[in-house]
Design a protein around this motif. Structure first.
Motif, short mmCIF file in Angstrom:
data_model
loop_
_atom_site.label_atom_id
_atom_site.label_comp_id
_atom_site.label_asym_id
_atom_site.label_seq_id
_atom_site.Cartn_x
_atom_site.Cartn_y
_atom_site.Cartn_z
N LEU A 44 3.57 -3.80 -18.16
CA LEU A 44 4.05 -2.70 -17.33
C LEU A 44 4.83 -3.24 -16.16
N LYS A 45 5.92 -2.56 -15.85
CA LYS A 45 6.71 -2.93 -14.69
C LYS A 45 6.63 -1.80 -13.68
N PHE A 46 6.41 -2.16 -12.45
CA PHE A 46 6.30 -1.19 -11.39
C PHE A 46 7.44 -1.38 -10.40
N ASP A 47 7.90 -0.28 -9.85
CA ASP A 47 8.97 -0.31 -8.86
C ASP A 47 8.55 0.64 -7.74
N ILE A 48 8.11 0.08 -6.63
CA ILE A 48 7.58 0.91 -5.54
C ILE A 48 8.62 1.80 -4.90
N TYR A 49 9.87 1.58 -5.20
CA TYR A 49 10.92 2.45 -4.66
C TYR A 49 11.04 3.74 -5.47
N LYS A 50 10.39 3.78 -6.62
CA LYS A 50 10.39 4.99 -7.44
C LYS A 50 9.26 5.90 -6.97
N GLN A 51 9.55 7.18 -6.92
CA GLN A 51 8.64 8.18 -6.35
C GLN A 51 7.26 8.19 -6.99
N HIS A 52 7.17 8.02 -8.27
CA HIS A 52 5.88 8.15 -8.96
C HIS A 52 5.24 6.81 -9.33
N CYS A 53 5.69 5.76 -8.72
CA CYS A 53 5.12 4.44 -9.00
C CYS A 53 3.70 4.35 -8.43
N PRO A 54 2.72 4.00 -9.26
CA PRO A 54 1.35 3.88 -8.74
C PRO A 54 1.18 2.74 -7.73
N GLY A 55 2.14 1.83 -7.69
CA GLY A 55 2.09 0.75 -6.71
C GLY A 55 2.16 1.25 -5.28
N ARG A 56 2.69 2.45 -5.10
CA ARG A 56 2.75 3.02 -3.75
C ARG A 56 1.35 3.28 -3.19
N LEU A 57 0.39 3.42 -4.06
CA LEU A 57 -0.99 3.61 -3.62
C LEU A 57 -1.42 2.49 -2.68
N PHE A 58 -1.02 1.27 -3.03
CA PHE A 58 -1.37 0.13 -2.20
C PHE A 58 -0.86 0.30 -0.78
N PHE A 59 0.39 0.74 -0.64
CA PHE A 59 0.96 0.93 0.69
C PHE A 59 0.28 2.07 1.43
N GLU A 60 -0.06 3.12 0.71
CA GLU A 60 -0.77 4.22 1.36
C GLU A 60 -2.12 3.76 1.88
N ARG A 61 -2.80 2.95 1.11
CA ARG A 61 -4.12 2.45 1.53
C ARG A 61 -4.00 1.48 2.69
N LEU A 62 -3.10 0.54 2.56
CA LEU A 62 -2.99 -0.51 3.57
C LEU A 62 -2.40 -0.01 4.88
N ALA A 63 -1.68 1.08 4.85
CA ALA A 63 -1.07 1.63 6.06
C ALA A 63 -2.09 2.36 6.93
#
Length: 123
Positions: free
Chosen positions: A5-24
């Motif tokens: 799987l490839k993730f791109d945090i610049y994409k709206q529905h990327c689950p990798g954004r969860l990390f930024f939401e948590r860490l922020a």
């Protein structure tokens, strides 16, 4: 064989954004940093993180456990005690939390000075 799987945090529905939401989240960073030193019981966590309410601490601990950053261990006895500790994933991310903590303590004077300068120029 499936491609990884490839993730791109610049994409709206990327689950990798969860990390930024948590860490922020300031409470998450503080919890991770405190647990970096040793496992702690709920009340000791609350005591070490001034200003956090029991409700918010409980919510953040559940979230961190669900995300795999911490583990919860119930210790039998009277009263029953619950201890929280970082998982391997939590220890890894807590290094980032520590770097942010260290950076903020080192550079906050510059940030405050920039804010004062900006406010003076725009008021």
């Amino acid at each position: 064989m499936q491609a990884p799987l490839k993730f791109d945090i610049y994409k709206q529905h990327c689950p990798g954004r969860l990390f930024f939401e948590r860490l922020a989240d300031k409470w998450v960073l503080l919890i991770l940093y405190v647990l970096m030193h040793q496992p702690l019981h709920f009340n000791l966590l609350k005591k070490n993180i001034e200003g956090i309410s029991p409700k918010v601490l409980s919510q953040k601990l559940k979230m961190l456990e669900r995300d795999g950053f911490i583990s919860r261990h119930v210790q039998a006895g009277s009263p029953i005690r619950v201890e929280y500790q970082l998982t391997a994933l939590g220890r890894d991310v807590s290094q980032t939390a520590y770097q942010l903590k260290d950076w903020s303590e080192t550079n906050i004077k510059q940030v405050l000075a920039a804010q004062q300068y900006y406010d003076a120029q725009h008021n």
